[in-house]
Design an enzyme around this catalytic site. Structure first.
Site, mmCIF file in Angstrom:
data_model
loop_
_atom_site.group_PDB
_atom_site.id
_atom_site.type_symbol
_atom_site.label_atom_id
_atom_site.label_comp_id
_atom_site.label_asym_id
_atom_site.label_seq_id
_atom_site.Cartn_x
_atom_site.Cartn_y
_atom_site.Cartn_z
ATOM 1 N N GLU A 1 0.797 -0.605 -0.112
ATOM 2 C CA GLU A 1 0.247 -0.162 0.312
ATOM 3 C C GLU A 1 1.360 1.171 0.488
ATOM 4 O OE1 GLU A 1 -3.383 0.532 2.739
ATOM 5 O OE2 GLU A 1 -3.821 -1.843 2.355
ATOM 6 N N GLU B 1 -4.742 -8.359 1.543
ATOM 7 C CA GLU B 1 -5.493 -8.388 2.125
ATOM 8 C C GLU B 1 -7.145 -7.577 2.529
ATOM 9 O OE1 GLU B 1 -4.344 -4.916 4.857
ATOM 10 O OE2 GLU B 1 -1.614 -5.496 4.135
#
Ligand code: FCB
Length: 478
Positions: A173, A379
């Site tokens: 991320e 995720e």
């Protein structure tokens, strides 16, 4: 369309599907001063008064550094066949440069061997937000040199673990690293400088590209290199042209800024236009885009909730929620004309709306955006206020329902032609949730923070059954 709680026909996955759980180093390891490890930006940030809920930090976290054997055994008992974890850069290369510390690498070698021994496939993330503090002191991600340092670190870890780890993720991320770290300041290093955040984004992209090349040079060719994006599913509140323009701008700032150069070799022109008052992008040097645009073996998608936006009638002032904390400073440079809204419907303990259709949409988008590239959900999960009952059992039917809905959405995307090879639940166990400290529990396994005892919640048992059978078990009544 909402997913039905338990569909009439069983939801079954292909036999080779990976059923994993994910964690990251600073959130679980603890042992921050052992083996020559030095502080990362998260050590510094969490020990700075006012930065995390209750001043909490990862000094002990859930002590995974000492309990990794038991944690791996627990995963095996549950029935998981994959595990995504990250390496602490400052455990391996304490100053962020120069030779590696063998004690640090040995910890990860032992962890990987334990996983392989139990038939669990490791996926290594090189960078999950914990830059060595020395590199931040030298300028951090806004400095070009940090990308070169990352490539060196990637080479070291690739050489050390490339013989036994097949799945690699360069960055987790990068949006959070760049924009929560350097624009809104809710994450380490806590800077609030929009120009620096865009520079950071470019250098993270460069780090990914150089790191990918370094990994490939250091490892056997069979290994797979990917990165994990928290690509936002951005939805306008209406089809009004102003709202559509707002959604396009946020899509550039959330997604295009990374997948543009990484997948397509160019930043979107509309991103340059949106940010022209903040930066001139002159730090994008000749050759950078080629270096960033490396062929990938897979793409990791992290998904929690969609982002709902509109044009702002007025310049917004006051605190801005961005999902990972609130700040007076926006994590969206150049987007003061955009307003963010709460999506309707049920929410998790983070206040994030529950919407599995967003995950389906995201997967289909990247199926079009990167044809032929295998996808992994690296995720997905939910925080709830879990508590043990008098017998010490932890029932979390809401999390089961969340997981069921999202896994069914993944399966639907596979039926629609997407090549999704695996799913990693966030998170294996309750842990240090960044600015929220330990107050938000994302684990499938409950951690008693007084004793650090682990207790699988009912969702862990449910998920383990899904992993063992390849079919989603029914969802209990909430
Ligand atoms: C993601 C992070 C992960 C965790 C979850 C809830 O953005 O990658 O570490 O904080 O959110």
């Amino acid at each position: 369309m909402p997913e039905p709680a338990t569909p009439a026909t069983p939801v079954t996955f292909p036999p080779a599907f990976l059923w994993g759980a994910a964690t990251s180093a600073y959130q679980i390891e603890g042992a921050v001063r052992e083996g020559g490890r030095t502080p990362s930006i998260w050590d510094t940030f969490s020990h700075t008064p006012g930065k995390t809920a209750g001043g909490e930090h990862g000094d002990i976290a859930v002590d995974h550094y000492h309990r990794y054997r038991d944690d791996v055994a627990m995963m095996a008992d549950l029935g998981l066949n994959a595990y995504r974890f990250s390496i602490s850069w400052s455990r391996v290369q304490p100053t962020g440069r120069g030779p590696a510390v063998q004690v640090g690498l040995d910890f990860y070698r032992r962890l990987v061997d334990e996983l392989l021994d139990k038939g669990i496939k490791p996926a290594v993330t090189l960078y999950h937000w914990d830059l060595p503090q020395e590199l931040e002191d030298a300028g951090g991600w806004p400095e070009r040199d940090t990308a070169y340092r990352f490539a060196e670190y990637a080479q070291i870890v690739g050489e050390a673990l490339g013989d036994r780890v097949e799945q690699w993720i360069t960055l987790n991320e990068p949006w959070c690293s760049a924009f929560l770290g350097y624009a809104s300041g809710v994450h380490a290093p806590g800077r609030t400088d929009p120009a620096a955040s865009l520079k950071a984004a470019h250098h993270l992209n460069l780090a990914h590209g150089l790191g990918t090349s370094a990994l490939r040079a250091a490892m056997p060719a069979r290994n797979s290199v990917a990165l994990s994006l928290n690509s936002s599913v951005v939805r306008p509140v209406s089809q009004d042209p102003a709202d559509l323009a707002a959604a396009r701008k946020i899509d550039d700032l959330a997604n295009g800024v990374f997948h543009g150069p990484i997948l397509h070799g160019a930043y979107p022109d509309s991103l340059f236009a949106a940010t022209e008052l903040i930066t001139d992008w002159s730090y994008v040097e000749d050759g950078d885009l080629r270096a960033i645009n490396q062929p990938l073996d897979a793409l990791g998608l992290n998904y929690y909730t969609p982002t709902l936006v509109s044009a702002a009638d007025t310049d917004l002032s006051g605190p801005r929620a961005d999902g990972h904390g609130a700040s007076d400073f926006s994590p969206w440079p150049g987007a003061d004309d955009v307003a963010f809204h709460q999506s309707p419907g049920e929410r998790t303990e983070m206040g994030w709306s529950i919407d599995p259709t967003g995950l389906h949409e995201l997967i289909m988008r990247y199926t079009r955006e990167a044809p032929g590239l295998p996808l992994y959900i690296t995720e997905n999960g939910a925080a709830y206020d879990d508590k043990p009952d008098p017998e010490g059992r932890v029932h979390d039917p809401e999390r089961i329902s969340y997981l069921h809905g999202h896994l069914a959405a993944v399966r639907r995307a596979v039926s629609d032609g997407a090549d999704v090879r695996g799913y990693y639940l966030w998170s294996l166990m309750d842990n240090f949730e960044w600015a929220y400290g330990y107050e938000k529990r994302f684990g499938a396994v409950y951690v008693d923070y007084a004793t650090l005892a682990r207790t699988p919640k009912s969702s862990a048992l449910w998920y383990g059954q899904a992993a063992r059978t390849g079919t989603l078990p029914p969802v209990p009544e909430v």
